[in-house]
Design a protein around this motif. Structure first.
Motif, PDB file in Angstrom:
ATOM      1  N   HIS A 133     126.653 143.775   1.746  1.00 10.12           N
ATOM      2  CA  HIS A 133     125.868 141.861   2.229  1.00 10.12           C
ATOM      3  C   HIS A 133     126.631 141.489   1.138  1.00 10.12           C
ATOM      4  O   HIS A 133     127.090 140.623   0.463  1.00 10.12           O
ATOM      5  CB  HIS A 133     124.440 141.877   2.044  1.00 10.12           C
ATOM      6  CG  HIS A 133     123.727 143.593   2.592  1.00 10.12           C
ATOM      7  ND1 HIS A 133     123.181 142.759   3.533  1.00 10.12           N
ATOM      8  CD2 HIS A 133     122.453 144.237   2.034  1.00 10.12           C
ATOM      9  CE1 HIS A 133     121.968 143.623   3.986  1.00 10.12           C
ATOM     10  NE2 HIS A 133     122.616 144.564   3.005  1.00 10.12           N
ATOM     11  N   PRO A 134     127.072 140.480   2.507  1.00 13.01           N
ATOM     12  CA  PRO A 134     128.150 139.324   1.793  1.00 13.01           C
ATOM     13  C   PRO A 134     127.208 138.613   0.322  1.00 13.01           C
ATOM     14  O   PRO A 134     128.884 137.846  -0.058  1.00 13.01           O
ATOM     15  CB  PRO A 134     127.913 137.764   3.115  1.00 13.01           C
ATOM     16  CG  PRO A 134     127.986 138.239   3.958  1.00 13.01           C
ATOM     17  CD  PRO A 134     127.026 140.532   3.616  1.00 13.01           C
ATOM     18  N   GLN A 135     126.500 137.998   0.194  1.00  7.95           N
ATOM     19  CA  GLN A 135     126.155 137.171  -0.879  1.00  7.95           C
ATOM     20  C   GLN A 135     125.811 138.061  -1.893  1.00  7.95           C
ATOM     21  O   GLN A 135     126.250 137.565  -3.047  1.00  7.95           O
ATOM     22  CB  GLN A 135     124.556 137.292  -0.666  1.00  7.95           C
ATOM     23  CG  GLN A 135     123.206 138.087  -0.587  1.00  7.95           C
ATOM     24  CD  GLN A 135     123.129 138.386   1.206  1.00  7.95           C
ATOM     25  OE1 GLN A 135     123.669 137.689   1.957  1.00  7.95           O
ATOM     26  NE2 GLN A 135     121.964 138.790   1.200  1.00  7.95           N
ATOM     27  N   TYR A 136     126.805 139.416  -2.013  1.00  6.58           N
ATOM     28  CA  TYR A 136     126.512 139.962  -3.091  1.00  6.58           C
ATOM     29  C   TYR A 136     127.233 140.614  -3.202  1.00  6.58           C
ATOM     30  O   TYR A 136     127.993 141.373  -4.288  1.00  6.58           O
ATOM     31  CB  TYR A 136     125.437 141.528  -3.436  1.00  6.58           C
ATOM     32  CG  TYR A 136     123.670 141.106  -3.072  1.00  6.58           C
ATOM     33  CD1 TYR A 136     123.677 139.934  -3.696  1.00  6.58           C
ATOM     34  CD2 TYR A 136     123.295 140.952  -1.962  1.00  6.58           C
ATOM     35  CE1 TYR A 136     122.102 140.323  -4.166  1.00  6.58           C
ATOM     36  CE2 TYR A 136     122.115 140.934  -1.471  1.00  6.58           C
ATOM     37  CZ  TYR A 136     121.179 140.813  -2.650  1.00  6.58           C
ATOM     38  OH  TYR A 136     119.570 140.379  -2.602  1.00  6.58           O
ATOM     39  N   LYS A 170     130.766 139.783  -4.335  1.00  7.18           N
ATOM     40  CA  LYS A 170     131.110 139.576  -6.008  1.00  7.18           C
ATOM     41  C   LYS A 170     130.442 140.156  -6.969  1.00  7.18           C
ATOM     42  O   LYS A 170     131.817 141.013  -7.481  1.00  7.18           O
ATOM     43  CB  LYS A 170     131.954 138.114  -6.448  1.00  7.18           C
ATOM     44  CG  LYS A 170     131.953 137.621  -8.071  1.00  7.18           C
ATOM     45  CD  LYS A 170     132.262 136.246  -8.223  1.00  7.18           C
ATOM     46  CE  LYS A 170     132.637 136.367  -9.411  1.00  7.18           C
ATOM     47  NZ  LYS A 170     131.991 134.512 -10.176  1.00  7.18           N
ATOM     48  N   GLU A 171     129.419 140.677  -6.825  1.00  7.59           N
ATOM     49  CA  GLU A 171     128.503 141.666  -7.932  1.00  7.59           C
ATOM     50  C   GLU A 171     129.135 142.750  -7.713  1.00  7.59           C
ATOM     51  O   GLU A 171     129.109 143.813  -8.716  1.00  7.59           O
ATOM     52  CB  GLU A 171     127.448 140.690  -7.592  1.00  7.59           C
ATOM     53  CG  GLU A 171     126.626 142.093  -8.807  1.00  7.59           C
ATOM     54  CD  GLU A 171     125.001 141.292  -8.597  1.00  7.59           C
ATOM     55  OE1 GLU A 171     124.354 142.070 -10.037  1.00  7.59           O
ATOM     56  OE2 GLU A 171     124.312 140.507  -7.721  1.00  7.59           O
ATOM     57  N   TYR A 172     129.190 143.378  -6.710  1.00  8.38           N
ATOM     58  CA  TYR A 172     129.424 144.589  -5.627  1.00  8.38           C
ATOM     59  C   TYR A 172     130.606 145.071  -6.304  1.00  8.38           C
ATOM     60  O   TYR A 172     131.023 145.680  -7.212  1.00  8.38           O
ATOM     61  CB  TYR A 172     129.189 144.841  -4.884  1.00  8.38           C
ATOM     62  CG  TYR A 172     130.063 146.646  -4.532  1.00  8.38           C
ATOM     63  CD1 TYR A 172     128.717 147.519  -4.606  1.00  8.38           C
ATOM     64  CD2 TYR A 172     131.381 145.781  -3.916  1.00  8.38           C
ATOM     65  CE1 TYR A 172     128.871 148.699  -3.945  1.00  8.38           C
ATOM     66  CE2 TYR A 172     131.437 148.098  -3.221  1.00  8.38           C
ATOM     67  CZ  TYR A 172     130.421 148.880  -3.684  1.00  8.38           C
ATOM     68  OH  TYR A 172     131.265 149.769  -3.520  1.00  8.38           O
ATOM     69  N   THR A 225     134.144 142.883   3.296  1.00  9.48           N
ATOM     70  CA  THR A 225     132.606 143.015   2.627  1.00  9.48           C
ATOM     71  C   THR A 225     132.814 144.464   3.162  1.00  9.48           C
ATOM     72  O   THR A 225     131.735 145.252   2.980  1.00  9.48           O
ATOM     73  CB  THR A 225     131.615 142.454   3.740  1.00  9.48           C
ATOM     74  OG1 THR A 225     131.417 142.701   5.123  1.00  9.48           O
ATOM     75  CG2 THR A 225     131.016 141.153   3.214  1.00  9.48           C
ATOM     76  N   MET A 266     122.876 145.965  -2.892  1.00 10.85           N
ATOM     77  CA  MET A 266     123.791 144.913  -1.926  1.00 10.85           C
ATOM     78  C   MET A 266     124.696 146.038  -1.204  1.00 10.85           C
ATOM     79  O   MET A 266     125.363 145.307  -0.229  1.00 10.85           O
ATOM     80  CB  MET A 266     124.536 145.045  -3.175  1.00 10.85           C
ATOM     81  CG  MET A 266     124.161 144.672  -4.261  1.00 10.85           C
ATOM     82  SD  MET A 266     125.874 144.750  -5.818  1.00 10.85           S
ATOM     83  CE  MET A 266     124.767 143.994  -7.264  1.00 10.85           C
ATOM     84  N   LYS A 325     124.598 146.979   3.222  1.00  9.68           N
ATOM     85  CA  LYS A 325     124.762 147.237   3.935  1.00  9.68           C
ATOM     86  C   LYS A 325     124.307 148.521   4.814  1.00  9.68           C
ATOM     87  O   LYS A 325     123.604 149.084   5.821  1.00  9.68           O
ATOM     88  CB  LYS A 325     125.037 146.140   4.961  1.00  9.68           C
ATOM     89  CG  LYS A 325     124.715 145.999   5.829  1.00  9.68           C
ATOM     90  CD  LYS A 325     125.486 144.636   6.985  1.00  9.68           C
ATOM     91  CE  LYS A 325     124.768 144.206   7.889  1.00  9.68           C
ATOM     92  NZ  LYS A 325     125.303 142.987   8.670  1.00  9.68           N
TER      93      LYS A 325
END
Length: 160
Positions: A64-67, A69-71, A102, A135, A137
């Protein structure tokens, strides 16, 4: 089987795919594994490599794009620790799609089914799995079969 040969495979794939943009997973692993290129003897290149027990797969992961950096932070950590600490983890080589950041692919090579099962039980893998579950998808884990190990050995002789 020689572990260093597979590490060279990972390093060569890394070096071939490195770009000049900001540091990606690929560039990170280039730095980590490039030293392996200088540590292989002629004997290791000519040693027979057996693939009967190896597990080879290419993990296909969409984040998922919003995660993202964390991923990537979780992925860097688990891949680094797995290769450093687990003798049965021959290669975890993460790559990021140039067209869609992603989409992550990870070349995974394990010495055996036992090594793979052991990997799944390590603290660093469990931390990664539990920390990134929300995170991810999409995840596919197709198994692969090496087609021509002899030709792969010739590729690395060209790199020397």
């Amino acid at each position: 089987m020689k572990k260093s040969f597979i590490m060279i495979l990972c390093a060569a794939l890394t070096l071939l795919s490195t770009s000049a943009s900001s540091k990606t997973l690929v560039e990170y692993y280039s730095e980590q594994h490039a030293v392996q290129l200088g540590k292989v003897t002629d004997e290791e290149f000519s040693s027979p490599i057996t693939y009967e027990n190896m597990i080879v797969r290419i993990a296909e992961i969409e984040i998922h794009p919003q995660y993202l950096k964390e991923y990537l932070e979780y992925a860097n950590e688990v891949d680094r620790l797995s290769v450093e600490r687990e003798p049965g983890v021959i290669c975890l080589f993460p790559m990021q799609s140039a067209e869609d950041s992603t989409k992550i692919r990870i070349l995974e090579i394990y010495a055996s089914e036992e090594a793979y099962q052991s990997h799944l039980k390590t603290d660093h893998f469990l931390k990664y799995k539990q920390g990134t579950l929300h995170m991810v998808k999409d995840l596919k884990l197709p198994s692969m079969k090496p087609l021509d190990p002899e030709t792969m050995k010739k590729i690395f002789k060209k790199q020397r």
